[in-house]
Design a protein around this motif. Structure first.
Motif, PDB file in Angstrom:
ATOM      1  N   GLY A 199       0.784  -1.226   0.000  1.00 18.35           N
ATOM      2  CA  GLY A 199       0.000   0.000   0.000  1.00 18.35           C
ATOM      3  C   GLY A 199       0.815   1.274   0.000  1.00 18.35           C
ATOM      4  N   VAL A 200       1.978   1.253  -0.651  1.00 22.30           N
ATOM      5  CA  VAL A 200       2.787   2.474  -0.756  1.00 22.30           C
ATOM      6  C   VAL A 200       2.104   3.433  -1.731  1.00 22.30           C
ATOM      7  N   LYS A 201       1.951   4.684  -1.339  1.00 26.22           N
ATOM      8  CA  LYS A 201       1.277   5.674  -2.191  1.00 26.22           C
ATOM      9  C   LYS A 201       2.193   6.875  -2.398  1.00 26.22           C
ATOM     10  N   LEU A 202       2.476   7.189  -3.663  1.00 27.09           N
ATOM     11  CA  LEU A 202       3.260   8.366  -4.032  1.00 27.09           C
ATOM     12  C   LEU A 202       2.389   9.311  -4.848  1.00 27.09           C
ATOM     13  N   PHE A 203       2.599  10.607  -4.633  1.00 29.97           N
ATOM     14  CA  PHE A 203       1.796  11.620  -5.294  1.00 29.97           C
ATOM     15  C   PHE A 203       2.595  12.327  -6.382  1.00 29.97           C
ATOM     16  N   ALA A 204       1.877  12.825  -7.373  1.00 31.62           N
ATOM     17  CA  ALA A 204       2.525  13.586  -8.439  1.00 31.62           C
ATOM     18  C   ALA A 204       3.295  14.756  -7.836  1.00 31.62           C
ATOM     19  N   PRO A 205       4.425  15.119  -8.430  1.00 30.45           N
ATOM     20  CA  PRO A 205       5.314  16.107  -7.800  1.00 30.45           C
ATOM     21  C   PRO A 205       4.783  17.531  -7.848  1.00 30.45           C
ATOM     22  N   ASP A 206       5.191  18.264  -6.867  1.00 33.65           N
ATOM     23  CA  ASP A 206       4.987  19.701  -6.807  1.00 33.65           C
ATOM     24  C   ASP A 206       6.352  20.352  -7.015  1.00 33.65           C
ATOM     25  N   VAL A 207       6.414  21.426  -7.784  1.00 34.38           N
ATOM     26  CA  VAL A 207       7.712  22.025  -8.106  1.00 34.38           C
ATOM     27  C   VAL A 207       8.440  22.523  -6.870  1.00 34.38           C
ATOM     28  N   ASN A 208       7.701  22.742  -5.781  1.00 29.24           N
ATOM     29  CA  ASN A 208       8.328  23.195  -4.541  1.00 29.24           C
ATOM     30  C   ASN A 208       8.662  22.042  -3.602  1.00 29.24           C
ATOM     31  N   ALA A 252       1.920   7.673 -16.147  1.00 28.75           N
ATOM     32  CA  ALA A 252       2.378   7.263 -14.823  1.00 28.75           C
ATOM     33  C   ALA A 252       3.769   6.641 -14.927  1.00 28.75           C
ATOM     34  N   SER A 253       4.731   7.180 -14.171  1.00 28.04           N
ATOM     35  CA  SER A 253       6.131   6.785 -14.364  1.00 28.04           C
ATOM     36  C   SER A 253       6.899   6.789 -13.046  1.00 28.04           C
ATOM     37  N   PHE A 254       7.905   5.910 -12.989  1.00 28.49           N
ATOM     38  CA  PHE A 254       8.914   5.948 -11.934  1.00 28.49           C
ATOM     39  C   PHE A 254      10.236   6.389 -12.546  1.00 28.49           C
ATOM     40  N   LEU A 323       2.919   3.204 -16.800  1.00 35.87           N
ATOM     41  CA  LEU A 323       2.560   2.138 -15.870  1.00 35.87           C
ATOM     42  C   LEU A 323       1.049   1.985 -15.803  1.00 35.87           C
ATOM     43  N   ALA A 324       0.603   0.737 -15.543  1.00 34.58           N
ATOM     44  CA  ALA A 324      -0.823   0.444 -15.457  1.00 34.58           C
ATOM     45  C   ALA A 324      -1.077  -0.489 -14.285  1.00 34.58           C
ATOM     46  N   VAL A 325      -2.285  -0.456 -13.758  1.00 40.50           N
ATOM     47  CA  VAL A 325      -2.660  -1.345 -12.659  1.00 40.50           C
ATOM     48  C   VAL A 325      -2.493  -2.793 -13.101  1.00 40.50           C
ATOM     49  N   GLN A 347      -4.395   6.983  -9.782  1.00 41.47           N
ATOM     50  CA  GLN A 347      -5.300   8.090 -10.070  1.00 41.47           C
ATOM     51  C   GLN A 347      -4.556   8.994 -11.038  1.00 41.47           C
ATOM     52  N   PRO A 348      -4.855   8.912 -12.347  1.00 45.58           N
ATOM     53  CA  PRO A 348      -4.041   9.600 -13.351  1.00 45.58           C
ATOM     54  C   PRO A 348      -4.137  11.109 -13.249  1.00 45.58           C
ATOM     55  N   GLY A 349      -3.042  11.750 -13.643  1.00 43.67           N
ATOM     56  CA  GLY A 349      -3.002  13.203 -13.642  1.00 43.67           C
ATOM     57  C   GLY A 349      -1.774  13.728 -12.934  1.00 43.67           C
ATOM     58  N   PHE A 350      -1.506  15.003 -13.139  1.00 36.88           N
ATOM     59  CA  PHE A 350      -0.318  15.614 -12.549  1.00 36.88           C
ATOM     60  C   PHE A 350      -0.657  16.636 -11.474  1.00 36.88           C
ATOM     61  N   GLY A 351      -1.898  16.588 -10.977  1.00 37.67           N
ATOM     62  CA  GLY A 351      -2.248  17.410  -9.824  1.00 37.67           C
ATOM     63  C   GLY A 351      -1.648  16.844  -8.548  1.00 37.67           C
ATOM     64  N   ASN A 352      -1.567  17.669  -7.535  1.00 37.07           N
ATOM     65  CA  ASN A 352      -0.885  17.261  -6.304  1.00 37.07           C
ATOM     66  C   ASN A 352      -1.616  16.191  -5.529  1.00 37.07           C
ATOM     67  N   THR A 353      -2.887  15.923  -5.843  1.00 44.02           N
ATOM     68  CA  THR A 353      -3.628  14.851  -5.182  1.00 44.02           C
ATOM     69  C   THR A 353      -3.704  13.583  -6.037  1.00 44.02           C
ATOM     70  N   ASP A 354      -3.133  13.622  -7.238  1.00 47.96           N
ATOM     71  CA  ASP A 354      -3.093  12.435  -8.098  1.00 47.96           C
ATOM     72  C   ASP A 354      -1.946  11.533  -7.641  1.00 47.96           C
ATOM     73  N   PHE A 355      -2.120  10.210  -7.798  1.00 49.74           N
ATOM     74  CA  PHE A 355      -1.177   9.310  -7.138  1.00 49.74           C
ATOM     75  C   PHE A 355      -1.040   7.979  -7.879  1.00 49.74           C
ATOM     76  N   ILE A 356      -0.071   7.216  -7.421  1.00 49.23           N
ATOM     77  CA  ILE A 356       0.090   5.808  -7.764  1.00 49.23           C
ATOM     78  C   ILE A 356       0.231   5.030  -6.459  1.00 49.23           C
TER      79      ILE A 356
END
Length: 364
Positions: A199-208, A252-254, A323-325, A347-356
């Motif tokens: 259950g590791v969850k990472l979120f799309a990056p924020d420039v800050n 979605a990428s690592f 990447l895909a589920v 959860q696709p997208g590059f918003g700060n609440t989007d994740f893998i």
């Protein structure tokens, strides 16, 4: 296995017994510990009453690099560490604990009951060798004996000239590595199991650097990039979702920490060291290599032993995209450990609440 390690580490909370007096808080101008007395002929460090390791830069013939002891479950055994330097300045001490051959883990679970002594630890868990102790160290630690039937607990000690790395003792090494081995029962370790993180969850990056975008295979922790330079050696890879430019089609990428900015196409604040940071000129970031596995999700679930991952080889690619589920990804980290990642949600997208979200199995 994850629960086992957490349980054993919880039982390993012990008192750090220092042979020195506390002098002041940690800074480059003060002393945490008084200069130790040098053992005389009547205080021979080879005496078997206390497991002792010795490193002497001025006389390497006196070095004692390994020591051993036996203990009873639920107790502690003393271990003495004497490091003396002449030309080298020792700035930090790193300690790891390896229970039953399950891998070296940072050991810093000391009972720091004194307000001054709490300042003896750096943020990464290393011991700050402040003041006079930069040249002459004589510590006695109470080493815990976790609840195992048979096997060994190996404690490793080394000092560094700057910010080190729990997984790479050669990084800015000053003196060491020395080991103290505590045996239980027959001393025979069981077959090594994989370490598992679910259950590791990472979120799309924020420039800050404000989102939890990077993951550490060392301590199964997700990190915001802006937490500070002490933790850079912990970060193994990060997540991004292609937005535009170089990463437009990546979805979605690592990417490894070392190649993250180049892969994502946008510099993330805090990833690269600032010019005024400790060891900035020689700072390095972790590499990691990814490839698509021939395993499916069911085969991933069946992996239990470290040897099950031996046939994985490095792909040479420090990012993996689209990447895909259900995907199973194989990887080799910066330290040669092999593992698998199973993607469980995106959860696709590059918003700060989007994740893998994903599960990991890695060699100890």
């Amino acid at each position: 296995m994850k629960n086992y390690l957490k349980s054993t580490m919880k039982t390993a909370l012990v008192a750090l017994s220092l042979t020195l007096f506390i002098a002041s808080c940690s800074s480059d101008d003060g002393n945490i510990f008084e200069t130790p007395d040098v053992p005389d002929q009547g205080d021979d460090p080879t005496t078997p009453t206390v497991a002792t390791i010795v490193f002497n830069e001025g006389d390497i013939s006196s070095n004692i690099t390994t020591a051993s002891s036996s203990g009873e479950v639920g107790t502690t055994v003393p271990g003495r560490v004497i490091f003396t330097s002449t030309d080298i300045t020792q700035r930090r001490m790193y300690i790891t604990q390896n229970i039953s051959g399950q891998g070296d883990m940072p050991f810093n679970s000391f009972d720091l009951t004194s307000a001054d002594l709490t300042k003896a630890l750096k943020a990464d868990g290393s011991i700050d060798l402040d003041g006079a102790t930069k040249k002459e160290i004589d510590f006695t630690f109470e080493l815990p004996v976790p609840n195992i039937d048979n096997g060994s607990i190996v404690y490793s000690f080394w000092t560094t000239k700057g910010k080190g790395d729990f997984r790479d003792a050669s990084k800015r090494l000053a003196l060491g590595v020395g080991t103290i081995t505590v045996t239980i029962g027959t001393g025979t370790n069981p077959a090594a199991s994989v370490r598992e993180f679910a259950g590791v969850k990472l979120f799309a990056p924020d420039v800050n650097g404000n989102t939890e975008t990077f993951f550490s295979l060392l301590n199964e922790t997700v990190y915001k990039i802006n937490v500070g330079p002490e933790f850079r050696a912990f970060w193994d890879f990060g997540y991004y979702y292609g937005a535009s430019g170089v990463s437009a089609d990546d979805n979605a990428s690592f990417a490894s920490t070392a190649q993250y900015d180049a892969s994502f196409g946008f510099p993330v604040q805090g990833l690269e060291p600032g010019a005024d940071e400790e060891d900035a000129a020689t700072e390095t970031l972790n590499e990691a290599f990814f490839g698509v596995s021939t395993m499916d999700a069911a085969m991933f679930d069946g992996v239990t032993l470290s040897g099950d991952l031996d046939n994985i080889s490095s792909s040479g690619a420090q990012k993996i995209t689209n990447l895909a589920v259900g995907n199973v990804i194989e990887f080799v980290d910066n330290y040669g450990k092999k593992g698998l990642i199973k993607i469980t949600a995106i959860q696709p997208g590059f918003g700060n609440t989007d994740f893998i979200e994903f599960d990991v199995k890695i060699q100890p």
